[in-house]
Design a protein around this motif. Structure first.
Motif, PDB file in Angstrom:
ATOM      1  N   ASP A  63     -13.028   0.350  -7.129  1.00 36.84           N
ATOM      2  CA  ASP A  63     -12.622   1.303  -6.078  1.00 36.84           C
ATOM      3  C   ASP A  63     -13.717   1.450  -5.017  1.00 36.84           C
ATOM      4  OD1 ASP A  63     -10.111   1.909  -7.243  1.00 36.84           O
ATOM      5  OD2 ASP A  63     -11.100   3.254  -8.659  1.00 36.84           O
ATOM      6  N   ILE A 100      -4.195   2.576   1.513  1.00 37.57           N
ATOM      7  CA  ILE A 100      -5.428   3.062   0.883  1.00 37.57           C
ATOM      8  C   ILE A 100      -6.198   3.886   1.908  1.00 37.57           C
ATOM      9  CG2 ILE A 100      -7.489   2.439  -0.410  1.00 37.57           C
ATOM     10  CD1 ILE A 100      -4.924   1.517  -1.731  1.00 37.57           C
ATOM     11  N   LYS A 129      -4.681   6.538  -2.912  1.00 34.67           N
ATOM     12  CA  LYS A 129      -3.823   5.360  -2.856  1.00 34.67           C
ATOM     13  C   LYS A 129      -2.364   5.812  -2.872  1.00 34.67           C
ATOM     14  CE  LYS A 129      -7.270   3.063  -5.758  1.00 34.67           C
ATOM     15  NZ  LYS A 129      -7.537   2.407  -7.061  1.00 34.67           N
TER      16      LYS A 129
END
Length: 567
Positions: free
Chosen positions: A322, A95, A13
């Motif tokens: 995640d 991301i 990230k």
């Protein structure tokens, strides 16, 4: 420019705070953001907000720049024009999935997992940067190695590079961090999400999930004993949490074998938390398949104005923290008769050809909207809208079909029962049926009469023990009455058989004759018992005579059974 690279999980990230200054003479309404070439194939999501208003997302759209076909450019539109001499700070979030490489690629059950991140030390941009700083956040303080380009400092799990002054556009330098990372490297390789809409007040959701541990693969055998005794396998995944809507009901969690009971559900104020525990821990390279489902009330997601309906639901749910979904297929099954379907999504998806789904009481089938998207993360948990038209009277279609089906069924039964469709009557067949019925009745009555034989024996045995003549006489009268009734009933059936099947009537007559002989032997047994009780014969004389009677009765009974077998 201040850039933070977070590699604490299995996602990479990046959070970049960019201060843009307009040094030109005209108003600027957008700027270009470039994804580093080493990571552009791994990009899952990109978004931008201004530092002053983080709730209002800026429009980010992919574009092309002539002369740079090998690069991916994104145009970020500012909320208002940036006049000459003015500046604005924009935070860009990107991301990346599968950007961390396990190193070593194979580990044993007891070893910890290490990963390598390769990136660009500098902020990759088409503009000259006055000053920039890069911060790398690792999952732990155990860092095997890292790029030592100065100025650099490290503190616990934070590596800081810079500041670097006056960097040219598209500056590049290798950045490599090798760290210990035992986070859950889970990847959904394929997700099929089925949303079935009903106008009777319910929406059913079912998700089929192919899950894989994408970390360092397990080297050597797996020992369940060591796993439980030493609590090793720190990089394995024992369980994970899925977040469902707060109104989710009738939740189930199953795989190919059946229901998985090792799960826990908690109902919170704003969600339902479902802890899923697979049948076995997931090590690197291992995979599993499961599916979960639940129901939600339609009034929370389905809106209408007249015959125009709009469904507003999440494109995907929160599967685990995640999360990474390599490929997702969303299927929305609408009620039969829905038309003019239009889809609005917050991001680009592949709209595939509509399908048709058939279920109970369907005639033309239910339309199915199919959407496909690759490389999804948590930031893709956003609502899509599906607009369609549906005539309200179509709600009566299924109830009317049920009523009509039962009406036709009852009508057919009435017609079948009341009407005789045969051209001529089959007298022989009817006669055979009557004979079979009479023979079956004879067999049934004879079974009950044979049971009375045992009743005689029981009464005789009680009489010999108690020597109570009154009780014996009462028992005998009751059995005699039942015996005469059954014998009379068989005689009546014999008379009926004489007209239908004389040969069977003769066999029934033979059965009656043998029964009469059997009854005579019973009378003889009763006489012997009375003499024994009255002490007119000795016990030895009784036993000798009673043995002969029993032998004769057995012979007659076998003959009776032989006659019955010939019916």
């Amino acid at each position: 420019m201040d850039r933070k690279i977070d590699i604490a999980s299995h996602l990479v990230k990046t959070y970049t705070s960019i201060t843009i200054e307009n040094r030109g003479s005209s108003t600027v309404r957008s700027f270009l953001y470039v994804v580093d070439p080493s990571l552009q194939t791994k990009l899952s999501f990109i978004g931008a907000v201004t530092k002053d208003n983080k709730d209002d997302r800026l429009k980010v759209q992919q574009t092309t720049v002539s002369g740079h076909d090998d690069k991916k450019f994104w145009r970020v539109t500012l909320p208002s024009g940036l006049d000459a001499g003015r500046s604005v700070t924009v935070d860009v979030e990107a991301i990346f999935a599968h950007a961390l490489t396990p190193y070593p690629s194979q580990i044993t059950q007891a070893e910890k997992q290490s990963v390598v991140f390769d990136g660009n030390l500098y902020f990759y941009t088409p503009y000259q940067t006055v000053s920039q700083k890069t911060t790398v956040v690792t999952s732990s303080a155990v860092v095997e190695s890292y790029t030592k380009t100065k100025p650099v400092s490290i503190s616990d799990n934070v590596i800081t590079y810079g500041p670097f002054e006056n960097r040219l556009p598209f500056s590049e330098a290798p950045l490599r961090v090798h760290e210990e990372n035992n986070a859950a490297f889970l990847t959904v390789t394929y997700l099929e999400r089925i949303v079935e809409v009903s106008h009777w007040g319910n929406i059913a959701v079912e998700e089929h999930v192919d899950l894989r541990h994408s970390g360092a693969t397990l080297k050597g055998p797996f020992s369940r004993f060591d796993y439980q005794r030493n609590q090793d396998g720190v990089s394995s995944v024992k369980s994970f949490k899925t977040i469902l809507p707060a109104s989710a009901r009738d939740v189930y969690y199953r795989d190919e074998i059946g229901n998985i009971s090792t799960s826990h559900m908690r109902e919170l104020d704003d969600s339902v938390e479902l802890e899923l525990r697979p049948r076995f821990p997931l090590f690197g390279g291992w995979k599993t398949h499961y599916y979960i489902g639940y129901n939600v009330p339609s009034y929370e997601y389905l809106y209408n104005k007249g015959d125009h309906y709009a469904l507003k639901m999440r494109f995907v749910d929160h599967l685990y923290d995640d999360m990474v979904i390599d490929e997702a297929v969303i299927k929305v099954i609408l009620p039969e008769g829905s038309k003019d379907m239009k889809v609005r999504t917050p991001f680009d998806v592949i709209r595939e050809e509509d399908d048709v789904h058939y279920t109970y009481l369907d005639t033309t089938g239910r339309p199915v909207i199919v959407m496909r998207k690759f490389n999804l993360v948590e930031q893709h948990i956003q609502d899509f809208e599906l607009h369609y038209t549906f005539q309200r009277f179509m709600l009566l279609q299924e109830p009317l079909l049920v009523v009509g089906a039962f009406y036709l069924l009852f009508l057919a039964v009435i017609v079948y029962v009341r009407l005789d469709f045969s051209i001529t009557k089959d007298e022989a067949k009817e006669s055979r049926l009557r004979v079979a019925s009479l023979v079956e009745e004879v067999q049934s009555v004879q079974d009950r009469r044979s049971a009375l034989y045992q009743s005689y024996d029981d009464a005789i045995n009680r009489f010999k023990t108690s020597k109570d003549s009154g009780a014996f006489l009462a028992s005998r009268k009751k059995v005699d009455a039942d015996y005469r009734q059954l014998t009379t009933q068989i005689h009546s059936l014999q008379q009926q058989l004489k007209t239908e099947a004389p040969e069977i009537a003769d066999k029934v007559a033979e059965l009656q004759r043998l029964d009469s002989q059997y009854k005579e032997q019973i009378a003889l047994a009763i006489s012997l018992a009375e003499k024994l009780v009255a002490n007119k014969i000795s016990r030895q004389q009784y036993l000798d005579s009673e043995g002969g009677v029993a032998t004769k009765r057995e012979e007659i009974y076998q003959k009776m059974e032989g006659v019955r077998a010939t019916f």
